[in-house]
Enzyme design. Structure first.
Site, PDB file in Angstrom:
ATOM      1  N   SER A 295      97.771  16.389 -43.067  1.00 14.63           N
ATOM      2  CA  SER A 295      98.650  17.545 -43.146  1.00 14.63           C
ATOM      3  C   SER A 295      97.976  18.725 -43.856  1.00 14.63           C
ATOM      4  CB  SER A 295      99.949  17.117 -43.837  1.00 14.63           C
ATOM      5  OG  SER A 295     101.002  17.900 -43.371  1.00 14.63           O
TER       6      SER A 295
ATOM      7  N   HIS B  54     105.169  12.440 -38.430  1.00 16.30           N
ATOM      8  CA  HIS B  54     104.160  13.049 -39.291  1.00 16.30           C
ATOM      9  C   HIS B  54     103.882  12.122 -40.471  1.00 16.30           C
ATOM     10  CE1 HIS B  54     102.172  16.556 -41.031  1.00 16.30           C
ATOM     11  NE2 HIS B  54     102.828  16.366 -42.163  1.00 16.30           N
TER      12      HIS B  54
HETATM   13  C1  GCU Z   1     104.731  21.711 -44.060  1.00 23.60           C
HETATM   14  C2  GCU Z   1     103.844  22.809 -43.529  1.00 23.60           C
HETATM   15  C3  GCU Z   1     102.659  22.243 -42.747  1.00 23.60           C
HETATM   16  C4  GCU Z   1     101.930  21.201 -43.565  1.00 23.60           C
HETATM   17  C5  GCU Z   1     102.922  20.167 -44.053  1.00 23.60           C
HETATM   18  C6  GCU Z   1     102.352  19.111 -45.027  1.00 23.60           C
HETATM   19  O1  GCU Z   1     105.363  21.070 -43.014  1.00 23.60           O
HETATM   20  O2  GCU Z   1     104.637  23.667 -42.745  1.00 23.60           O
HETATM   21  O3  GCU Z   1     101.767  23.284 -42.378  1.00 23.60           O
HETATM   22  O4  GCU Z   1     100.899  20.618 -42.824  1.00 23.60           O
HETATM   23  O5  GCU Z   1     103.952  20.803 -44.791  1.00 23.60           O
HETATM   24  O6  GCU Z   1     101.364  19.365 -45.684  1.00 23.60           O
HETATM   25  O7  GCU Z   1     102.977  18.065 -45.118  1.00 23.60           O
END
Ligand code: GCU
Length: 445
Positions: A275, A416
């Protein structure tokens, strides 16, 4: 109440936005909501990675390395992540603990404090390192930053708690912005420690908040202030490093440390992140060619996903929700992605000829899996200059069907996250490149 990392991207962005904008009264100025209709994602032409600033086309690896690669790197430094400093002269390492019988005798656990400027009243980060006892040495390694503190990576009672700021959680793992014993092993499911060690790899990790606490003003107590002569009063130039730059810099400093560890082969270190820390791993790998493999897990917008595609999170949304992540200049591209002089396929191309792996998750639409795949795909012409095959497929593979030679890709079922499935693919990929490094040529076209 969910912790901030459990909130979906949308919820998190909405939360950050309402705080940023001062609440719903200013709703009219909110960015356009995310699009999830593939038919509306657009198909804007991408910048050609092989086209030099002088208009000439790059046709060989040597010209890429000497002329074009520096230009592309410069674009990401000046327009997106900002410029980072190098290794501070005085940096030094202090061993905090060594246990040769950690994890039931499977591994040697070393904890090392990196005094980033050498000064004991200056910034530091703590590296947790496991080296498998039953494996050939020096061992190849995975290096990645963690969200929840080193002690969250495994329930091992010998891991030190982070000393720096952490975001409070309702489950007692963080109280008054300090880690507690309750957080031990809380992220263990995301770190396949046993599988990594059994396969003969070492694992090194650092809490990302040791470099910079992850909120808009967090830099004031992080390395960006500590390394600046103006400290918390610093006025950043438009191309000065943002938080992602600071975290990526920390990964390079962790690699500096690994170079001093005899049990680790620093020439075979795979940098991996999930992420926002996947964005960080990519930026670290782009700048620091000592990283031998680069792995992006669900990095999405500002990471592996193409900015020009209007699907899921956008440049506008990310800049508003997380204004501290990128350099000041990047704000100018909110809602104006087509005027970016580069796109994320060129970030992936900066890894060439090193192996790079991009992973997506089917339900992680916020991160735009197709945009991640396409960025990997459009990095192929640069790998081809080195005679290295990329994905080997024209279209996105079905779920749970990993593809690729020097550019690996999969989209797995689920949300995710980092799962054992993801780690199995990274281990296979690393085995292939670290243990049988014969280059497979690009098929003739
Ligand atoms: C949020 C953000 C993302 C990121 C994510 C994370 O969703 O919008 O860009 O990758 O956090 O780091 O879990």
């Amino acid at each position: 109440m969910k912790s901030i990392l459990q909130l979906s991207g949308r919820a998190l962005a909405a939360l950050a936005l309402s705080a940023f904008l001062g609440g719903p009264a200013l709703a009219a100025t909110q960015p356009r909501p995310a699009n999830y209709d593939e038919a509306k994602a657009g198909s804007q032409p991408l910048p050609d990675p092989l086209l030099r600033n002088n208009g000439a086309k790059v046709t060989d690896a040597k010209t890429w390395v000497s002329k074009r690669r520096p230009e592309v790197l410069e674009l990401f430094q000046t327009q997106m992540y900002g410029r980072s400093p190098g290794r501070p002269k005085g940096m030094r390492f202090e061993t905090l603990s060594v246990d040769a019988q950690a994890l039931g005798g499977k591994a040697t656990r070393r904890q090392t404090r990196v005094w980033l400027t050498g000064k004991t009243n200056g910034p530091f980060m703590d590296v947790l390192l496991y080296v498998p006892n039953q494996a050939a040495k020096p061992a190849p390694a995975f290096l990645g930053m963690n969200f929840g503190g080193n002690h969250a990576v495994n329930a091992d009672p010998g891991i030190r708690l982070p000393e720096r700021w952490m975001r409070d959680t309702k489950d007692g793992a963080v109280v008054n912005n300090r880690a507690t014993e309750a957080g031990r092993g809380s992220e263990a499911r995301r770190w396949a420690v046993d599988a990594i060690l059994e396969r003969g790899y070492a694992l090194a990790t650092v809490y990302y908040g040791d470099l910079e606490p992850d909120f808009a003003e967090g830099w004031k107590t992080g390395v960006r202030a500590a390394l600046s002569k103006d400290g918390a009063g610093t006025q950043f130039k438009p191309d000065a490093w943002g938080a992602i730059g600071a975290w990526a810099w920390g990964l390079s400093r962790a690699l500096d440390y690994l170079e001093t560890e005899k049990a680790v082969d620093a020439k075979r270190v795979a940098v991996m992140g999930h992420s926002r820390l996947g964005k960080t791993a990519l930026w670290a790998g782009a700048q620091d060619e000592r990283f031998a493999i680069v792995i992006s897990n669900d990095s999405g917008e500002g990471g592996a996903a193409l900015a020009r595609r209007d699907y899921g999170e956008t440049t506008e949304i990310i800049n508003r929700s997380f204004p501290h992540w990128f350099c000041g200049k990047f704000k100018e591209y909110s809602g104006r992605e087509s005027s970016l002089p580069m796109d994320q396929h060129e970030l992936i191309a900066l890894m060439a000829p090193r192996p790079v792996y991009v992973a997506s998750a089917e339900d992680d639409k916020w991160a735009d899996p197709r945009g991640e795949f396409l960025a990997a795909k459009h990095a192929e012409p640069v790998y081809a200059l080195f005679g290295r095959a990329g994905l080997g497929v024209a279209d996105m593979p079905a779920v749970n069907q990993p593809v690729g030679e020097f550019i690996g890709y999969h989209i797995r079922t689920g949300k995710h996250d980092v799962t054992d499935y993801d780690w199995q693919q990274y281990l296979k990929f690393a085995d292939r490149h670290f243990k049988q490094p014969a280059a497979r040529p690009v098929p003739a076209t």
